[in-house]
Design an enzyme around this catalytic site. Structure first.
Site, PDB file in Angstrom:
ATOM      1  N   HIS A  97       3.183   9.272  -6.281  1.00 57.33           N
ATOM      2  CA  HIS A  97       4.060  10.444  -6.259  1.00 57.33           C
ATOM      3  C   HIS A  97       4.872  10.527  -7.556  1.00 57.33           C
ATOM      4  CE1 HIS A  97       7.512  12.841  -4.219  1.00 57.33           C
ATOM      5  NE2 HIS A  97       6.626  13.647  -4.736  1.00 57.33           N
ATOM      6  N   HIS A 156       0.843  -1.203   0.000  1.00 55.84           N
ATOM      7  CA  HIS A 156       0.000   0.000   0.000  1.00 55.84           C
ATOM      8  C   HIS A 156       0.877   1.252   0.000  1.00 55.84           C
ATOM      9  CE1 HIS A 156      -3.453   2.587   1.141  1.00 55.84           C
ATOM     10  NE2 HIS A 156      -2.555   3.223   1.884  1.00 55.84           N
ATOM     11  N   GLU A 157       1.934   1.242   0.821  1.00 56.53           N
ATOM     12  CA  GLU A 157       2.838   2.395   0.864  1.00 56.53           C
ATOM     13  C   GLU A 157       3.622   2.537  -0.439  1.00 56.53           C
ATOM     14  OE1 GLU A 157       2.283   4.443   3.085  1.00 56.53           O
ATOM     15  OE2 GLU A 157       1.044   3.108   4.299  1.00 56.53           O
TER      16      GLU A 157
END
Length: 228
Positions: free
Chosen positions: A107, A99-100
């Site tokens: 980004h 998820h991160e």
């Protein structure tokens, strides 16, 4: 005599949902932390593999203190994982780690909701510190303009919480897709990882509901003050 502000009732449903969401994410993560992945990759190994496959070789994976404190830092371009996730080889750990990674890829791709949310951070930091102060000064001084300014400032926090929802859901969608395409988790494991991510998403829904409830409360307080 203690004074009870009846507008607190507006917050009760949000408080209940927030408590349930926190309980749900803790219990779900604990449950699926007991389910070890077949391939045996740790959260840090999974994050590194997925980052590299996305061309993000220069984004380090670091250990951070705390429980479920996992996050991607867009300013320093660092992915940080809590101890349970960093070293864990469970489907829960891999779900959180990926998820991160999803945020890191957002980004890289300048994902619009993430870009908007990041641009709101300084605004929210300011508004969260001064909105309540300005609002209640306006109420005590019977100054409708100051009260309105307080409400407008707090609305920045509401927008921030609302724009967070698509950011988080998109990161989870990316995570599950990456876990499947990379062969890190298999079908039954993916379903369990999805349950962990769904539980985590509930906390963001609760936060958004609380922010909306708070601004409704501020409006109610202002209206009541105007009628007194």
């Amino acid at each position: 005599m203690f004074y009870f502000d009846p507008t607190y009732i507006i917050l009760v449903p949000a408080m209940i949902i927030a408590a349930y969401a926190q309980m749900k994410v803790n219990s779900t993560f604990a449950k699926f932390s007991e389910v070890q992945s077949i391939n045996g990759y740790s959260g840090s190994q999974t994050a590194r593999r997925l980052l590299d496959s996305a061309g993000l070789y220069d984004v380090p994976v670091e250990l951070v203190n705390g429980r479920l404190t996992d996050h991607y830092d867009p300013r320093r371009r660092v992915l940080r994982l809590s101890r349970d996730v960093f070293y864990g080889t469970s489907v829960a750990s891999l779900g959180v780690a990926s998820h991160e990674v999803g945020h890191a890829i957002q980004h890289k791709e300048s994902y619009s909701p993430l870009r908007i949310r990041n641009s709101l951070v300084p605004v929210v930091n300011f508004s969260s510190n001064f909105a309540w102060i300005i609002f209640f000064i306006g109420i005590f001084m019977a100054n409708s303009l100051l009260a309105d300014i307080g409400i407008i400032l707090f609305s920045g926090a509401v927008v921030f919480q609302l724009i967070t929802l698509p950011v988080e859901y998109n990161a989870s969608t990316r995570a599950l897709r990456m876990l499947k395409s990379s062969g890190t988790l298999y079908d039954d494991e993916l379903k369990k990882a999805e349950k962990v991510l769904d539980a985590a998403a509930l906390t963001y829904l609760a936060a958004a509901f609380m922010a909306v409830s708070q601004i409704i409360r501020l409006i109610a307080i202002k209206d009541r003050s105007s009628n007194d």
